[in-house]
Design a protein around this motif. Sequence first.
Motif, PDB file in Angstrom:
ATOM      1  N   LEU A 218       0.822  -1.211   0.000  1.00 62.56           N
ATOM      2  CA  LEU A 218       0.000   0.000   0.000  1.00 62.56           C
ATOM      3  C   LEU A 218       0.857   1.262   0.000  1.00 62.56           C
ATOM      4  N   ASN A 219       1.924   1.246   0.775  1.00 61.76           N
ATOM      5  CA  ASN A 219       2.791   2.434   0.858  1.00 61.76           C
ATOM      6  C   ASN A 219       3.571   2.679  -0.425  1.00 61.76           C
ATOM      7  N   SER A 220       3.694   1.648  -1.254  1.00 64.14           N
ATOM      8  CA  SER A 220       4.450   1.794  -2.515  1.00 64.14           C
ATOM      9  C   SER A 220       3.587   2.338  -3.652  1.00 64.14           C
ATOM     10  N   GLN A 221       2.290   2.528  -3.407  1.00 64.00           N
ATOM     11  CA  GLN A 221       1.389   3.026  -4.454  1.00 64.00           C
ATOM     12  C   GLN A 221       1.508   4.557  -4.545  1.00 64.00           C
ATOM     13  N   GLY A 260      -7.163   0.076  -7.793  1.00 65.87           N
ATOM     14  CA  GLY A 260      -7.683  -0.962  -6.897  1.00 65.87           C
ATOM     15  C   GLY A 260      -7.419  -2.354  -7.432  1.00 65.87           C
ATOM     16  N   ASP A 261      -7.585  -2.536  -8.741  1.00 60.35           N
ATOM     17  CA  ASP A 261      -7.307  -3.840  -9.353  1.00 60.35           C
ATOM     18  C   ASP A 261      -5.831  -4.202  -9.218  1.00 60.35           C
ATOM     19  N   ARG A 262      -4.980  -3.199  -9.394  1.00 58.78           N
ATOM     20  CA  ARG A 262      -3.535  -3.438  -9.301  1.00 58.78           C
ATOM     21  C   ARG A 262      -3.144  -3.858  -7.880  1.00 58.78           C
ATOM     22  N   ILE A 263      -3.727  -3.203  -6.886  1.00 55.83           N
ATOM     23  CA  ILE A 263      -3.439  -3.543  -5.497  1.00 55.83           C
ATOM     24  C   ILE A 263      -3.970  -4.938  -5.164  1.00 55.83           C
ATOM     25  N   GLU A 264      -5.146  -5.243  -5.675  1.00 55.67           N
ATOM     26  CA  GLU A 264      -5.730  -6.565  -5.443  1.00 55.67           C
ATOM     27  C   GLU A 264      -4.840  -7.663  -5.992  1.00 55.67           C
ATOM     28  N   LEU A 265      -4.285  -7.454  -7.179  1.00 59.08           N
ATOM     29  CA  LEU A 265      -3.374  -8.433  -7.771  1.00 59.08           C
ATOM     30  C   LEU A 265      -2.101  -8.562  -6.937  1.00 59.08           C
ATOM     31  N   ALA A 266      -1.610  -7.425  -6.433  1.00 54.14           N
ATOM     32  CA  ALA A 266      -0.394  -7.454  -5.601  1.00 54.14           C
ATOM     33  C   ALA A 266      -0.637  -8.248  -4.324  1.00 54.14           C
ATOM     34  N   PHE A 267      -1.830  -8.111  -3.735  1.00 50.91           N
ATOM     35  CA  PHE A 267      -2.163  -8.887  -2.535  1.00 50.91           C
ATOM     36  C   PHE A 267      -2.150 -10.380  -2.834  1.00 50.91           C
ATOM     37  N   LYS A 268      -2.694 -10.763  -3.980  1.00 45.01           N
ATOM     38  CA  LYS A 268      -2.713 -12.182  -4.354  1.00 45.01           C
ATOM     39  C   LYS A 268      -1.301 -12.725  -4.533  1.00 45.01           C
ATOM     40  N   ASN A 269      -0.416 -11.893  -5.083  1.00 48.09           N
ATOM     41  CA  ASN A 269       0.969 -12.321  -5.288  1.00 48.09           C
ATOM     42  C   ASN A 269       1.723 -12.471  -3.966  1.00 48.09           C
ATOM     43  N   LEU A 270       1.260 -11.745  -2.930  1.00 47.38           N
ATOM     44  CA  LEU A 270       1.899 -11.858  -1.622  1.00 47.38           C
ATOM     45  C   LEU A 270       1.669 -13.234  -1.004  1.00 47.38           C
TER      46      LEU A 270
END
Length: 294
Positions: A218-221, A260-270
């Motif tokens: 989140l902080n990197s956005q 929001g979609d980009r963050i959601e994808l990043a969460f899945k990759n975590l």
Amino acid sequence: MRIEKKATLVSTTIAFLLVAFKLTVGIISGSVAVLASAIDSLLDTVVSLFNYFALHNSDKEPDENFNFGRRKLEPLAAVIEGTIISLSALFILYTAVSKMVQGSEIDHLDISIGVMIASLIITAGLVFFLNSVAKKTGNMVIQADALHYKTDLLSNGAVLLSLVVISFTEYTFIDPLLGIGISIYMIYSAFPLIKEGVLMLLDAALDPQSVAKINKVLNSQFDISSHHDLRTRQSGSEIYISVHIVFSISTSLYDAHMVGDRIELAFKNLFPENTVYSLIHLDPYDDSEEAHLD
């Protein structure tokens, strides 16, 4: 059929066979350690059957009664399994202390040793199989089952060692003494299992390391102003993340949605080994409690 279900069927079948062998020899020989191992295998059978039931029902799609599915059956199964392990350990402890006080002889040591060698080999193969399934799936129920049979593997090895020592020295007090040691170790192993399951049932937040990773994303956005109200929980192999992200008031809904979609994808990759569900609130201004207080 899911590999997790196959794993529980395999463990149930093996546990049932071990019960038959150990219980027969334990009664004939009078060894409290062998009887303790037989009781533990009997509980393994019951627990593995329950685990199959839990996995079978947790796979069901959400419906009008369970809008979010039945994934909580997995941590519930882990709690029940840990509780059963603890109760069986207390029974073994009671039996061992009684035998130590009253004293007893052990007969048919050669048969007992043979059965425990076979049990050790079979259980080792089962632990290897369950660990491989747990690593592939990350399933909490299979992890609990693997831990349970790992304690069996260690206890079987200890029982075998005690029987060999008794056959050479005739120090029969080793048998109940080992039973006490096995019971204490079983309780010690069950506690983390119960704790993790209870925390998951209570919707405890993810561990601090995982939350720190989410905050780092989140902080990197660069195209959001801030974020707040981050909430996390886990249900079985599923992870749920909820957060509010704040944009400039001039940001279009389309652009905000893309972020929001980009963050959601990043969460899945975590969390590649888990199914991640993200609920991202798109705020045109900071509506956090702290902002209102300011």
